[in-house]
Scaffold this motif. Structure first.
Motif, mmCIF file in Angstrom:
data_model
loop_
_atom_site.group_PDB
_atom_site.id
_atom_site.type_symbol
_atom_site.label_atom_id
_atom_site.label_comp_id
_atom_site.label_asym_id
_atom_site.label_seq_id
_atom_site.Cartn_x
_atom_site.Cartn_y
_atom_site.Cartn_z
ATOM 1 N N SER A 131 0.831 -1.198 0.000
ATOM 2 C CA SER A 131 0.000 0.000 0.000
ATOM 3 C C SER A 131 0.867 1.249 0.000
ATOM 4 C CB SER A 131 -0.926 0.004 1.217
ATOM 5 O OG SER A 131 -1.797 -1.102 1.193
ATOM 6 N N ARG A 132 0.282 2.338 -0.425
ATOM 7 C CA ARG A 132 0.977 3.628 -0.407
ATOM 8 C C ARG A 132 0.455 4.556 0.663
ATOM 9 N NH1 ARG A 132 0.267 6.285 -6.065
ATOM 10 N NH2 ARG A 132 -1.795 5.273 -5.960
ATOM 11 N N PHE A 133 -0.830 4.398 1.034
ATOM 12 C CA PHE A 133 -1.471 5.412 1.856
ATOM 13 C C PHE A 133 -2.158 4.833 3.081
ATOM 14 C CE2 PHE A 133 -1.865 6.924 -2.622
ATOM 15 C CZ PHE A 133 -0.866 7.885 -2.543
ATOM 16 N N LEU A 134 -1.951 5.520 4.209
ATOM 17 C CA LEU A 134 -2.783 5.360 5.391
ATOM 18 C C LEU A 134 -3.732 6.555 5.416
ATOM 19 C CD1 LEU A 134 -0.088 4.407 8.075
ATOM 20 C CD2 LEU A 134 -1.234 2.935 6.405
ATOM 21 N N CYS A 135 -4.925 6.355 5.892
ATOM 22 C CA CYS A 135 -5.935 7.414 5.805
ATOM 23 C C CYS A 135 -6.635 7.614 7.143
ATOM 24 C CB CYS A 135 -6.991 7.050 4.754
ATOM 25 S SG CYS A 135 -6.316 6.651 3.134
ATOM 26 N N GLY A 136 -7.161 8.804 7.347
ATOM 27 C CA GLY A 136 -7.942 9.062 8.545
ATOM 28 C C GLY A 136 -8.421 10.491 8.611
ATOM 29 N N GLY A 137 -9.554 10.676 9.288
ATOM 30 C CA GLY A 137 -10.091 12.008 9.514
ATOM 31 C C GLY A 137 -10.375 12.207 10.993
ATOM 32 N N TYR A 138 -10.565 13.430 11.381
ATOM 33 C CA TYR A 138 -10.742 13.791 12.796
ATOM 34 C C TYR A 138 -12.204 13.884 13.205
ATOM 35 C CZ TYR A 138 -11.170 17.156 16.673
ATOM 36 O OH TYR A 138 -11.547 17.807 17.817
ATOM 37 N N GLY A 139 -13.035 14.541 12.414
ATOM 38 C CA GLY A 139 -14.398 14.855 12.820
ATOM 39 C C GLY A 139 -15.275 13.647 13.052
ATOM 40 N N HIS A 140 -16.226 13.776 14.012
ATOM 41 C CA HIS A 140 -17.165 12.711 14.366
ATOM 42 C C HIS A 140 -18.561 12.967 13.813
ATOM 43 C CE1 HIS A 140 -14.671 11.535 18.190
ATOM 44 N NE2 HIS A 140 -13.978 11.450 17.065
ATOM 45 N N ASN A 141 -18.667 13.800 12.788
ATOM 46 C CA ASN A 141 -19.979 14.151 12.221
ATOM 47 C C ASN A 141 -20.889 14.813 13.253
ATOM 48 O OD1 ASN A 141 -19.357 13.103 9.662
ATOM 49 N ND2 ASN A 141 -20.002 11.054 10.249
ATOM 50 N N ASN A 142 -20.315 15.727 14.015
ATOM 51 C CA ASN A 142 -21.113 16.475 14.986
ATOM 52 C C ASN A 142 -20.506 17.863 15.201
ATOM 53 O OD1 ASN A 142 -18.868 15.995 16.620
ATOM 54 N ND2 ASN A 142 -19.887 14.462 17.889
ATOM 55 N N VAL A 143 -21.240 18.723 15.903
ATOM 56 C CA VAL A 143 -20.760 20.082 16.159
ATOM 57 C C VAL A 143 -19.547 20.071 17.081
ATOM 58 C CG1 VAL A 143 -21.364 22.291 17.225
ATOM 59 C CG2 VAL A 143 -23.004 21.150 15.737
ATOM 60 N N ALA A 144 -19.518 19.128 18.006
ATOM 61 C CA ALA A 144 -18.431 19.087 18.996
ATOM 62 C C ALA A 144 -17.068 19.035 18.329
ATOM 63 C CB ALA A 144 -18.615 17.887 19.920
ATOM 64 N N THR A 145 -16.929 18.205 17.296
ATOM 65 C CA THR A 145 -15.645 18.078 16.603
ATOM 66 C C THR A 145 -15.699 18.822 15.271
ATOM 67 O OG1 THR A 145 -16.417 15.961 15.691
ATOM 68 C CG2 THR A 145 -15.032 15.871 17.668
ATOM 69 N N SER A 146 -16.069 20.086 15.349
ATOM 70 C CA SER A 146 -16.170 20.884 14.126
ATOM 71 C C SER A 146 -15.774 22.323 14.401
ATOM 72 C CB SER A 146 -17.606 20.850 13.584
ATOM 73 O OG SER A 146 -18.420 21.783 14.273
ATOM 74 N N ARG A 147 -15.748 23.107 13.341
ATOM 75 C CA ARG A 147 -15.402 24.523 13.416
ATOM 76 C C ARG A 147 -16.483 25.335 14.120
ATOM 77 N NH1 ARG A 147 -16.883 27.724 8.928
ATOM 78 N NH2 ARG A 147 -14.720 28.436 8.755
ATOM 79 N N TYR A 148 -17.618 24.714 14.446
ATOM 80 C CA TYR A 148 -18.733 25.427 15.062
ATOM 81 C C TYR A 148 -18.804 25.232 16.576
ATOM 82 C CZ TYR A 148 -19.950 25.699 10.169
ATOM 83 O OH TYR A 148 -19.899 25.920 8.810
ATOM 84 N N ASN A 149 -17.821 24.578 17.158
ATOM 85 C CA ASN A 149 -17.780 24.390 18.598
ATOM 86 C C ASN A 149 -17.239 25.673 19.243
ATOM 87 O OD1 ASN A 149 -17.166 23.700 21.274
ATOM 88 N ND2 ASN A 149 -16.616 21.595 20.726
ATOM 89 N N LYS A 150 -18.116 26.443 19.858
ATOM 90 C CA LYS A 150 -17.695 27.725 20.426
ATOM 91 C C LYS A 150 -16.809 27.559 21.649
ATOM 92 C CE LYS A 150 -21.454 30.678 18.805
ATOM 93 N NZ LYS A 150 -22.519 31.648 19.204
#
Length: 329
Positions: A131-150
């Motif tokens: 393989s060439r790539f390992l993959c992953g993302g941070y967000g949990h599909n919610n406001v808590a783990t997003s740019r909208y968490n005040k």
């Protein structure tokens, strides 16, 4: 033009599952790669249901041989990547990956040694599977783990992300592998690119999801300028804006909403995206492009009654349409 850039069209196997009753492990792995051949796909992510429990060097060699014979590239996910720095997540509970590192609550600190071993295991698998790539993302599909968490805005969350990805970059040094960091319904392309720039390592690049910006309430086409220069792999998603089916006079909800759709029915300009990737990506030739339809509501009783088969149907439509699109490049 006949796909002169040799884009590797593929799919996400959690959307295109084997028939009911297929045992997890090698049987599911073989079925998935056979499905690749049936569809003309040449890339697929390796998810847990496809991995044999007894993973010996002989088993890995057999898996690599099957992938090589069918000309399928495997992309792997090191699920413990976000525990490498030993920092509490703070903004949300950890989920299944956290349980493996001994944490569940947001303020729990993960066992970084367990996280490191998990990533090392994935690196070993990736090398054995060519393989060439390992993959992953941070967000949990919610406001808590997003740019909208005040309470914990992007400026705070990026510290957690950057600390973990810097360690990942160090662990990949000398392996030839790259970690493709996905915009995972959390931040916009400019913010994701700024993290990659801060890390400053050739071992950390972007897994550019063409549609996830829409889930983060942004214009996904605006991500193109920022993510194309770092993209080494990509997810195809299409979205449409529709009149809100839940809106009534008694329930004055938002008048329009974003929804997933069959590929080609939405507003994502895939031709423009691929032209820009060819122009700006580090190595566009041979890039894996995976179908990942998401958030599309069933439109009839048949689709509603069997969501597993519905996901298979829409994934196959995506792959077929993607193969048409890449023929133009």
């Amino acid at each position: 033009m006949g796909n002169t850039y040799d884009f590797r069209v593929g799919f996400q196997p959690f959307n295109l599952m084997p028939p009911a009753g297929t045992p997890a492990g090698m049987e599911s792995y073989i079925w998935t790669l056979e499905e690749c051949s049936r569809l003309g796909a040449r890339a697929v992510s390796l998810f847990p249901h496809m991995i044999p429990k007894e993973l010996s060097s002989d088993t890995l060699s057999e898996m690599a041989g099957i992938a090589r014979e069918r000309d399928v590239e495997l992309l792997l996910y090191p699920f413990t990547v976000w525990g490498l720095a030993g920092l509490p997540l703070r903004v949300d509970s950890w989920g299944a990956a956290g349980a493996a590192m001994g944490v569940s609550a947001p303020d729990d600190a993960p066992d970084s040694s367990v996280a490191v071993k998990g990533v090392e295991r994935t690196i070993k698998m990736a090398l054995a599977l060519n393989s060439r790539f390992l993959c992953g993302g941070y967000g949990h599909n919610n406001v808590a783990t997003s740019r909208y968490n005040k309470a914990f805005p992007f400026s705070e969350q990026r510290k957690f992300i950057t600390a973990n990805l810097k360690i990942m970059a160090e662990m990949l040094e000398g392996t030839g592998l790259v970690f493709a960091y996905e915009n995972h319904c959390d931040f916009n392309g400019r913010e994701i690119a700024s993290i990659i720039e801060d890390i400053g390592s050739k071992n950390i690049r972007a897994l550019y999801d063409f549609g996830n910006g829409a889930v983060a309430c942004c214009d996904p086409m605006e991500d193109l300028e920022y993510l194309a220069p770092y993209a080494v792999a990509a997810h195809f998603k299409d979205f449409a804006v529709v009149d809100n089916p839940l809106r009534t006079k008694l329930y004055p909800d938002m008048p329009m909403v974003t929804t997933g759709c069959y590929l080609g029915d939405g507003y994502i300009d895939f031709e423009r995206i691929l032209r820009t990737i060819i122009e700006k990506a580090p190595t566009p030739h041979g890039m894996p492009l995976l179908a990942e339809p998401a958030f599309k509501l069933p439109t009839n009783d048949e689709e509603r009654d069997d969501r597993v088969e519905y996901n298979r149907k829409i994934s196959r439509q995506y792959v077929a349409k993607m193969l048409e699109i890449v023929e133009g490049f």
